[in-house]
Design an enzyme around this catalytic site. Structure first.
Site, PDB file in Angstrom:
ATOM      1  N   ALA A   1     -31.660   0.076 -14.002  1.00 44.15           N
ATOM      2  CA  ALA A   1     -31.503  -0.356 -12.535  1.00 44.15           C
ATOM      3  C   ALA A   1     -31.493   0.155 -11.429  1.00 44.15           C
ATOM      4  O   ALA A   1     -30.918   0.881 -11.633  1.00 44.15           O
ATOM      5  CB  ALA A   1     -31.370  -2.431 -12.297  1.00 44.15           C
TER       6      ALA A   1
ATOM      7  N   GLY B   1     -31.169  -0.257 -18.522  1.00 43.20           N
ATOM      8  CA  GLY B   1     -32.550  -0.556 -17.915  1.00 43.20           C
ATOM      9  C   GLY B   1     -33.550   1.134 -18.418  1.00 43.20           C
ATOM     10  O   GLY B   1     -35.270   0.728 -19.155  1.00 43.20           O
TER      11      GLY B   1
ATOM     12  N   GLU C   1     -33.681   1.021 -22.335  1.00 39.30           N
ATOM     13  CA  GLU C   1     -34.817  -0.210 -22.759  1.00 39.30           C
ATOM     14  C   GLU C   1     -36.490   0.393 -23.017  1.00 39.30           C
ATOM     15  O   GLU C   1     -36.869  -0.110 -23.274  1.00 39.30           O
ATOM     16  CB  GLU C   1     -34.457  -1.430 -22.124  1.00 39.30           C
ATOM     17  CG  GLU C   1     -33.466  -1.836 -21.826  1.00 39.30           C
ATOM     18  CD  GLU C   1     -32.696  -3.249 -22.138  1.00 39.30           C
ATOM     19  OE1 GLU C   1     -32.502  -2.999 -20.540  1.00 39.30           O
ATOM     20  OE2 GLU C   1     -32.358  -4.336 -22.321  1.00 39.30           O
TER      21      GLU C   1
ATOM     22  N   GLU D   1     -24.635  -2.186 -19.929  1.00 41.77           N
ATOM     23  CA  GLU D   1     -24.334  -3.531 -18.948  1.00 41.77           C
ATOM     24  C   GLU D   1     -23.108  -4.340 -19.031  1.00 41.77           C
ATOM     25  O   GLU D   1     -22.623  -5.162 -18.653  1.00 41.77           O
ATOM     26  CB  GLU D   1     -25.321  -4.060 -19.473  1.00 41.77           C
ATOM     27  CG  GLU D   1     -27.065  -3.590 -18.864  1.00 41.77           C
ATOM     28  CD  GLU D   1     -27.234  -2.893 -20.123  1.00 41.77           C
ATOM     29  OE1 GLU D   1     -26.381  -1.903 -20.191  1.00 41.77           O
ATOM     30  OE2 GLU D   1     -28.535  -2.272 -19.744  1.00 41.77           O
TER      31      GLU D   1
END
Ligand code: NAI
Length: 697
Positions: free
Chosen positions: A61, A102, A105, A125
């Site tokens: 992110a 992210g 991901e 995270e």
């Protein structure tokens, strides 16, 4: 910038381009989505490669968007992953250097993945109190197996791509590309151009031969290791769902857990610390691009406890150090201690024997100032006496080259006075390390009235190189950390006078989460240190009342572990603190002399008096501009004073309690005749924030 699009032969290449680490911010997401659509619409394109520009594939992110509406605006990360997964042409993620959060991901949404060797792969995270929130807990187990994936998710630690690629049966990486990554990725994409149906990670089976027993074991392990943090246990829940629920249902659970964690105080505290760490190096009136002075050679004056530890930091970072002493014996002693510390690390397997010699080879002993004349940075760590500091700084001023930074490690003396001993006060700064200096993360950078901006910028950069969390403090008695701890120690003393035992105070604050209570800490550090400071300080400030119990203790010769007795008794050779009848009697007599009747004091009162004393002093420090932001103060306490990380620091904790409530408690404490009513008047800044319903952060 967000992402670039180009066509190479028959392959569309989408390049994430959002420096510094290709965070998946709004613009980047939009442009990736546009790229995927464009590639699908182009009949000349047979496959898509998704790659990252510069230093990373993607760090996840975009933290600059954190908490803003942009962070979740469509296409959000989940939608983008879906778009890749459902693309009609094969999508190959080509990852290098950093593929985290992210970013990983997103790569798991591609049909295929190729990696450069050495890529750091992680779902970190958990380190900010969360679980991966865009399918990481569901897709990673499908490609790496449940156990490897859970280990990575629960620890948040990076693993190298080639190690993962070597795991039997893994489906994370289809290929490790040894040569030029993009070229290899495009070649691979062409090989897969005709493959149909396109493999999707979500369709892979997810099983564990002994799921119930395994998850029970995992849950127990995680609970024991991360008692004060909720996120690791929730990682287990989410990964368990990858085995036990259908993919889409499990994705809903992942989202629910993510959202619930986001609201926990622990998550708020961890995010506060994460951002606080980054913010600490930004100094309001020193522009970010300020060119630093080069620092290639360092000199340390004094090879004692601190000088030795400070030196090790630089040797560890590969920076040569010349260490200067007054006599050969002291120099030999200092060098021997440094070597012994390294040898201990070698013994524990933390350092290679060759590294030890490499580091020692960077160290030059000296007795003459001529040997340090060309140093770029000099750090003084001699006796804590103004006269000694004066002699050293006058010598430095006469001998060291122009433009060198002259730093003092003083913990109590006025940096401006030290600067005035030189003809170059703009080059003088405080570098207040904490003991043991080679271990403790915190460095208070003390900014004198005339310290030049580029000196500050340089020192902050140096701190980063030697892996310290540097926080800027103005000049005042005790700087940020010790000025606050003085109030905390005073409260600890008052608590004894009013009826507590040292063990009761220590237990209460240790249960709150401090690594060590004030009395155990005193015994470890040596109670005589505080005694010496008090002898000076309370002569200068006779109005500041403090409990004399600590002085009485020292008069009995009970300096702590080093004398075998302090606030506690110690058995020879052991460090276990044993409640002391002698101390209890001394405190009781003192109490009687003061005419105080002991009362039962709750753990809550102990904790609030200790922590709120930090908070009130911190509010004064902020108001006076000694610290430029509240997160700096929290970083000082998290990295230098053992304040519990999951509470985010004293000011983050006060915010979470509500400043109105904090002020109410202070008013109650002020009404206690045995406490210091004047101290408990809320600092004006605190009173104002509380009245306006605001918080420090
Ligand atoms: P120390 O007594 O262990 O070491 C001081 C060393 O300086 C001795 O080896 C001495 O021979 C040498 N020295 C004295 N005068 C000198 C001179 N004119 N030229 C060269 N060397 C000289 O003391 P320690 O604990 O290392 O403290 C040093 C400084 O660090 C003090 O300013 C102290 O306030 C500060 N400090 C100490 C901390 C601690 O926990 N001990 C923590 C933070 C700062």
């Amino acid at each position: 910038m967000g992402a670039r699009y180009e066509v190479r032969g028959q392959v569309a290449v989408i390049t994430l381009d959002n420096p510094p680490v290709n965070g998946l911010g709004y613009d980047t997401r939009v442009q990736v989505a546009q790229g995927v659509e464009r590639a699908q619409a182009d009949p000349g394109v047979v496959a898509i490669v998704l790659t990252g520009a510069g230093r990373a594939f993607s760090g996840g992110a975009d933290i600059r968007e954190f908490g803003s509406p942009k962070a979740i605006a469509e296409p959000n990360l989940l939608s983008l992953i879906r778009l890749l997964e459902d693309a009609s042409k094969p999508v190959v993620a080509a990852v290098h250097a950093v593929c985290m959060g992210g970013g990983l991901e997103l790569a798991l949404g591609a049909h295929y993945r190729v990696a450069a060797p050495g890529t750091n792969v992680a779902l970190p995270e958990v380190k900010i109190g969360l679980i991966p929130g865009a399918g990481g807990t569901q897709r990673l187990p499908r490609v790496l197996g449940v156990e490897t994936a859970l280990n990575m998710i629960v620890s948040g630690e990076p693993v190298k791509s080639e190690m993962l690629a070597a795991l039997p049966g893994q489906k994370l990486f289809d290929r490790i590309v040894e040569g030029e990554l993009l070229e290899g990725a495009c070649a691979f994409a062409l090989e897969k151009a005709g493959a149909r149906p396109l493999p999707r990670v979500r369709d892979l089976p997810c099983r564990h031969p002994n799921a119930d027993a395994y998850f029970q074991f995992a849950r127990n392990t995680v609970k024991a290791m991360a008692r004060n943090f909720p996120a690791p246990a929730r990682c287990v829940d989410a990964v368990e769902a990858s085995v036990k629920r259908r993919f889409d249902e499990a994705m809903v659970l992942e989202r629910e857990i993510f959202s619930a964690l986001m609201l926990t105080p622990e998550c708020k505290a961890l995010r506060h610390a994460f951002f606080g760490d980054r913010a600490a190096s930004k100094i309001p009136d020193v522009p970010e691009g300020t060119p630093p002075r080069p620092v290639a050679k360092v000199a340390v004056i004094g090879a004692g406890t601190m000088g030795g530890g400070i030196t090790m930091n630089f040797l560890n970072a590969g920076i040569p150090v010349t260490i200067l002493e007054t006599a050969q014996a002291a120099l030999d002693r200092g060098l021997a201690t440094i070597r012994r510390n390294y040898e201990a690390q070698v013994k524990k397997g933390k350092l290679g024997a060759d590294k030890l010699e490499q580091r020692m080879a960077l160290l030059t002993p000296a007795l003459d100032y001529a040997a340090i004349a060309d140093a770029d940075l000099v750090i003084e760590a001699v006796f804590e006496e103004m006269g000694v500091k004066e002699a050293v700084f006058r010598r430095l001023d006469d001998t060291v080259k122009a433009g060198a930074i002259l730093a003092s490690n003083t913990s109590t003396l006025d940096v401006d006075r030290i600067a005035a001993f030189t003809r170059r006060p703009q080059d003088v700064v405080g570098m207040h390390f904490f003991s043991p200096a080679n271990v403790m993360k915190l460095l208070e950078v003390v900014r004198g009235a005339r310290t030049a901006p580029d000196v500050l910028a340089t020192v902050m950069g140096v701190a980063k190189k030697i892996r310290k969390t540097a926080v800027v403090s103005g000049v005042c008695d005790g700087f940020i950390g010790n000025r606050m701890i003085e109030q905390y120690s005073r409260q600890a003393g008052f608590l004894l006078e009013e009826g507590c035992t040292p063990q009761q105070v220590d237990k209460a604050i240790e249960k709150f989460g401090f690594a060590m209570g004030p009395f155990r800490m005193g015994d470890l550090a040596g109670n005589d240190i505080g005694w010496a400071i008090r002898k000076r300080r309370y002569v200068e400030k006779p109005h500041l009342r403090y409990s004399k119990t600590a002085d009485l203790l020292c008069e009995m010769g009970r300096y702590g572990q080093k004398t075998g007795a302090g606030w506690y008794d110690y058995q020879a050779g052991k460090r276990d603190a044993i409640a002391s009848a002698v101390v209890e009697q001394m405190v009781a007599q003192h109490r009687q002399a003061l005419g105080i009747t002991a009362r039962a004091i709750s753990d809550e009162e102990i904790v609030h008096r200790l922590v709120y004393s930090l908070v009130n002093e911190a509010a004064h420090i902020l108001e006076e501009g000694i610290a430029s932001k509240s997160s700096d103060i929290d970083m000082v306490y998290l990295t230098g004073y053992g304040f519990p990380l999951w509470r985010g620091g004293p000011l983050c904790y006060a915010d979470q309690q509500g400043l109105f409530n904090v002020v109410q408690s202070m008013k109650r404490f002020a009404a206690n005749p045995h406490d210091d009513a004047a101290f408990w008047q809320p600092a004006p800044l605190l009173a104002r924030l509380a009245a306006e319903g605001r918080s420090f952060t």
